[in-house]
Every structure is written in structure tokens, then in C-alpha cells.
Motif scaffolding. Structure first.
Motif, PDB file in Angstrom:
ATOM      1  N   VAL A  43      35.040 -99.521  29.561  1.00 28.36           N
ATOM      2  CA  VAL A  43      35.042-100.929  29.162  1.00 28.36           C
ATOM      3  C   VAL A  43      33.738-101.570  29.631  1.00 28.36           C
ATOM      4  CG1 VAL A  43      36.175-103.180  29.436  1.00 28.36           C
ATOM      5  CG2 VAL A  43      37.569-101.091  29.324  1.00 28.36           C
ATOM      6  N   LEU A  44      33.130-102.372  28.758  1.00 23.88           N
ATOM      7  CA  LEU A  44      31.928-103.115  29.113  1.00 23.88           C
ATOM      8  C   LEU A  44      32.318-104.500  29.633  1.00 23.88           C
ATOM      9  CD1 LEU A  44      29.785-102.322  25.942  1.00 23.88           C
ATOM     10  CD2 LEU A  44      29.561-101.263  28.195  1.00 23.88           C
ATOM     11  N   ILE A  75      27.946-101.621  18.587  1.00 28.26           N
ATOM     12  CA  ILE A  75      27.002-100.505  18.668  1.00 28.26           C
ATOM     13  C   ILE A  75      27.481 -99.387  19.605  1.00 28.26           C
ATOM     14  CG2 ILE A  75      25.042-101.986  18.113  1.00 28.26           C
ATOM     15  CD1 ILE A  75      24.236-101.923  21.051  1.00 28.26           C
ATOM     16  N   THR A  76      28.408 -99.703  20.507  1.00 30.57           N
ATOM     17  CA  THR A  76      28.884 -98.681  21.453  1.00 30.57           C
ATOM     18  C   THR A  76      30.290 -98.179  21.154  1.00 30.57           C
ATOM     19  OG1 THR A  76      29.833-100.307  22.985  1.00 30.57           O
ATOM     20  CG2 THR A  76      27.501 -99.707  23.296  1.00 30.57           C
ATOM     21  N   GLY A  77      31.079 -98.992  20.468  1.00 34.71           N
ATOM     22  CA  GLY A  77      32.472 -98.628  20.229  1.00 34.71           C
ATOM     23  C   GLY A  77      33.369 -98.853  21.435  1.00 34.71           C
ATOM     24  N   LEU A  78      32.829 -99.504  22.484  1.00 42.99           N
ATOM     25  CA  LEU A  78      33.603 -99.755  23.701  1.00 42.99           C
ATOM     26  C   LEU A  78      34.157-101.179  23.707  1.00 42.99           C
ATOM     27  CD1 LEU A  78      31.223 -98.136  26.369  1.00 42.99           C
ATOM     28  CD2 LEU A  78      33.341 -97.172  25.446  1.00 42.99           C
ATOM     29  N   PRO A  79      35.377-101.371  24.216  1.00 39.32           N
ATOM     30  CA  PRO A  79      35.923-102.724  24.346  1.00 39.32           C
ATOM     31  C   PRO A  79      35.142-103.520  25.386  1.00 39.32           C
ATOM     32  CG  PRO A  79      37.390-101.114  25.359  1.00 39.32           C
ATOM     33  CD  PRO A  79      36.330-100.335  24.659  1.00 39.32           C
ATOM     34  N   VAL A  80      35.218-104.854  25.283  1.00 46.35           N
ATOM     35  CA  VAL A  80      34.464-105.718  26.181  1.00 46.35           C
ATOM     36  C   VAL A  80      35.418-106.628  26.950  1.00 46.35           C
ATOM     37  CG1 VAL A  80      32.374-105.666  24.793  1.00 46.35           C
ATOM     38  CG2 VAL A  80      34.096-107.429  24.338  1.00 46.35           C
ATOM     39  N   ALA A  81      34.981-107.033  28.159  1.00 40.86           N
ATOM     40  CA  ALA A  81      35.806-107.866  29.034  1.00 40.86           C
ATOM     41  C   ALA A  81      34.960-108.982  29.620  1.00 40.86           C
ATOM     42  CB  ALA A  81      36.404-107.031  30.162  1.00 40.86           C
ATOM     43  N   VAL A  82      35.567-110.176  29.775  1.00 39.30           N
ATOM     44  CA  VAL A  82      34.879-111.298  30.402  1.00 39.30           C
ATOM     45  C   VAL A  82      35.843-112.035  31.324  1.00 39.30           C
ATOM     46  CG1 VAL A  82      33.301-111.629  28.451  1.00 39.30           C
ATOM     47  CG2 VAL A  82      35.402-112.981  28.589  1.00 39.30           C
ATOM     48  N   GLU A  83      35.268-112.791  32.256  1.00 40.39           N
ATOM     49  CA  GLU A  83      36.052-113.647  33.147  1.00 40.39           C
ATOM     50  C   GLU A  83      36.254-115.011  32.503  1.00 40.39           C
ATOM     51  OE1 GLU A  83      35.633-115.905  37.500  1.00 40.39           O
ATOM     52  OE2 GLU A  83      34.381-114.152  37.043  1.00 40.39           O
TER      53      GLU A  83
END
Length: 355
Positions: A43-44, A75-83
Motif C-alpha cells: 500500500v502506498l 501507474i503502480t497498481g497499488l492501493p493508496v492510503a491517507v490520514e
């Protein structure tokens, strides 16, 4: 993307990484691509809104950074996370299809803020991670979990990022592992990841903390990574390059919770029985100690003496430290143990004084 997010959420160990702050589109995309190239990140993460202690510090790029994360995911296919810390931030993150949200330590400490975030999450289908509060209060952490759960969020995880403590010098935030372990004990089926970056505050001890977390059966790690850590706009000292992250993850000894071996289980059970017997003896000794403390309380009451006597307490600790050094016990452990025993003695004596 939902399926990819669910696969990441279920993976063990789960590795979350990315810059402390999203600074520019180029920085976010370059970091994301280099992290993806390691093949070790699930996860990014990136800070879009940054709650800072004092005004004037970089407080995040804001909502305009969310499309950068969308592009990084593409571009990466990875899920993303934020606060997220406010209802508006939740709305913006969900509008830009952020895959995983987390509630930060400065928010967890305030039930009003947690409730605002929980209300904004109502009806959303998104995993939410909850960091421990800044101060060492387990009930605040549990309360945050309960508020988010009552909002209907089905997938909730925990992040252990250490606690602020007076006099702490080794860590940015003291790990206080016993609190994380107790939270894990109370929520055995809930995902718990460790955040060595915020515990350490510096790169040189990241590995040690990460390894200890894995030894304690944490489900994963959240580690900050930046393409140029020394020039990061926030928390520069605790970030590592994607390549250094890959090296560190490759050096960790990943352990299993169990192994299919009769010999192992038989040997372990024998040792556990020894521990059980010793625990029984300790309980008996502690019971005897409390009876003597009650007698002391009676003498103090008869002679109109205060319960707490600081000189005697210091004498007990000094004596225990000297004994503990010979037995290989740390001063931290001895202090925690005697704090608990001493408070129980005081409670016993207080009942006698007021009877």
C-alpha cells in the motif's frame, strides 16, 4: 481496485510505505514507482493534510495532492492510503477514491474529532486504520475503534506509533510495547501494524524497532519513504529511500506465530507449565505482601501517619534496582512492577485509614 485493496488488507505481513508528505506531483509519482519496483510494498501512503505542533510548519499540500495519488495508483497498481482528521478531509478523500484511510494520533486523542470523522464515514465502504493516541491512554484508543465501528465501518485496523512521554530521549515516541500488546490482546482478530518511523524519529534505529514488532507478531509495518529524505519537507530524519526500505525489509527475520511440530508443542507446553507454577507462587507471595501492607496501614492509622512516605519509596526502588541488575532485569520493568504493587498497597492502606 476494491479487490486489490482487499488482497492487500488480508496480506501478512502488510507493508505500507510512502512519503511523510506529498510535496509535488513529481515527488509522489517517483517515490511510488520506486517503491513499487521493490516488489515489497503493498500500500502506498502519503500525507496530504499534516497536523503540525506549531503554526508556520508545512501543513500539507492539501486536496490538490489527491489526484497525484490517483495517478500513483494508476501507474503502480497499488492501493493508496491517507490520514484524515476532519469531515471535509474524509469527504475529499472518498471523492478521489482513496482506498484506505487512517486516523492519526493527534485526532485519536480527541473523542470529538474522532466522532466527526466517524460521522463522515457513515455509509462508506472503506478500510480504516486507527493510530494510538499521543498520550498513553488505552481507553482513548479503544473508544476511537468503537466510534468508527458504530459508524458501520466493517474493516478496522490499528497502528502502533508510540506514545509521547516526559523524559524520553531514545525515541521520538516511546513504544510502550505493553500498551500495544494489551490492545492486541483485547482485539486478537484486528489487524495491527507498527509504525517504526514515528516511534524512532530517526533512521538509524528503524530496523531494531521493526524487528521487535515482527517478533511480537504484529501484522505489518508502516514506514515512511522518500526519494530524497534529507530534503523532505517534513520529518526528514525518519524517512528512508525506497531502496533502503527494500534492504531493511530484506534483512528482517520474519517469524511465524506457530509451527506444525509435535516436539515443538510438547517442549513449549512443558515450559509454559513451569511459567504457570511460578505465576501461582508469585500470586501467593503478592497476597502475603498485601497482608503485611495492611498491617502497616493499621500501625499508620493508630499513630496518625500519612500513607505515602517518599523516602521509603525511593529506598524500595534503589534496593530493587541493585537486585534487578544482578538478575538481568531492566530498571523500566522494575519501576513498572513496583509502581503497580505500590499503588495496590496504597489502596489497601487507604481503605484501612478510612474504615
Amino acid at each position: 481496485m476494491k479487490q486489490i485493496t482487499q488482497e492487500a488488507w488480508s496480506k501478512r505481513p502488510l507493508i505500507i510505505s510512502g512519503p511523510c508528505s506529498a510535496e509535488t506531483e513529481e515527488q509522489v509519482l517517483a517515490t511510488a514507482q520506486r517503491l513499487a519496483n521493490t516488489g515489497k510494498v503493498d500500500v502506498l501512503r502519503a500525507g496530504i493534510w499534516k497536523p503540525r505542533t506549531r503554526p508556520g510548519s508545512f501543513e500539507g499540500i492539501g486536496t490538490k495532492g489527491l489526484p497525484w495519488l490517483q495517478q500513483a495508483r494508476k501507474i503502480t497498481g497499488l492501493p493508496v492510503a491517507v490520514e484524515v482528521a476532519t469531515a471535509k478531509q474524509v469527504e475529499d478523500a472518498l471523492h478521489f477514491d482513496v482506498d484506505i484511510l487512517w486516523i492519526g494520533a493527534r485526532t485519536t486523542v480527541n473523542p470529538f474529532s474522532v466522532q466527526e470523522v466517524a460521522d463522515a464515514l457513515r455509509g462508506a465502504d472503506v478500510p480504516v486504520l486507527i493510530k494510538n493516541p499521543i498520550n498513553p491512554d488505552l481507553e482513548l484508543w479503544i473508544g476511537a475503534v468503537e466510534r468508527v465501528a458504530k459508524a458501520g465501518i466493517q474493516q478496522i485496523g490499528l497502528i502502533h506509533r508510540g506514545f509521547s512521554s516526559y523524559g524520553n530521549t531514545e525515541y521520538r515516541n516511546a513504544p510502550m510495547w505493553h500498551l500495544a500488546i494489551e490492545m492486541k490482546r483485547r482485539n486478537p482478530d484486528m489487524l495491527m501494524v507498527n509504525d517504526p518511523s514515528h516511534i524512532c524519529g530517526r533512521r538509524d534505529i528503524l530496523m531494531d524497532v521493526a524487528q521487535k514488532a515482527i517478533d511480537l507478531d504484529f501484522d505489518g509495518l508502516m514506514i515512511e519513504s522518500h526519494i530524497d529524505p534529507d530534503n523532505a519537507w517534513s520529518d526528514a530524519k525518519q524517512q528512508v529511500t525506497p531502496e533502503k526500505l527494500a534492504e531493511m525489509l530484506g534483512s528482517i527475520r520474519w517469524r511465524r506465530e506457530d509451527v506444525d511440530s509435535e516436539a515443538y508443542h510438547a517442549a513449549l507446553e512443558k515450559l509454559r507449565q513451569q511459567i504457570n507454577h511460578l505465576d501461582d507462587e508469585l500470586m501467593q507471595i503478592l497476597g502475603q505482601r498485601m497482608k503485611i501492607a495492611e498491617q502497616i496501614g493499621k500501625y499508620k492509622k493508630e499513630n496518625n501517619i500519612t500513607i505515602l512516605q517518599t523516602n521509603r519509596w525511593n529506598e524500595i526502588l534503589d534496593r530493587a534496582f541493585k537486585k534487578g541488575e544482578k538478575l538481568g532485569l531492566s530498571n523500566e520493568f522494575i519501576t513498572r512492577y513496583f509502581d503497580a504493587v505500590h499503588m495496590e498497597s496504597i489502596n489497601h492502606q487507604n481503605k484501612i485509614m478510612n474504615s
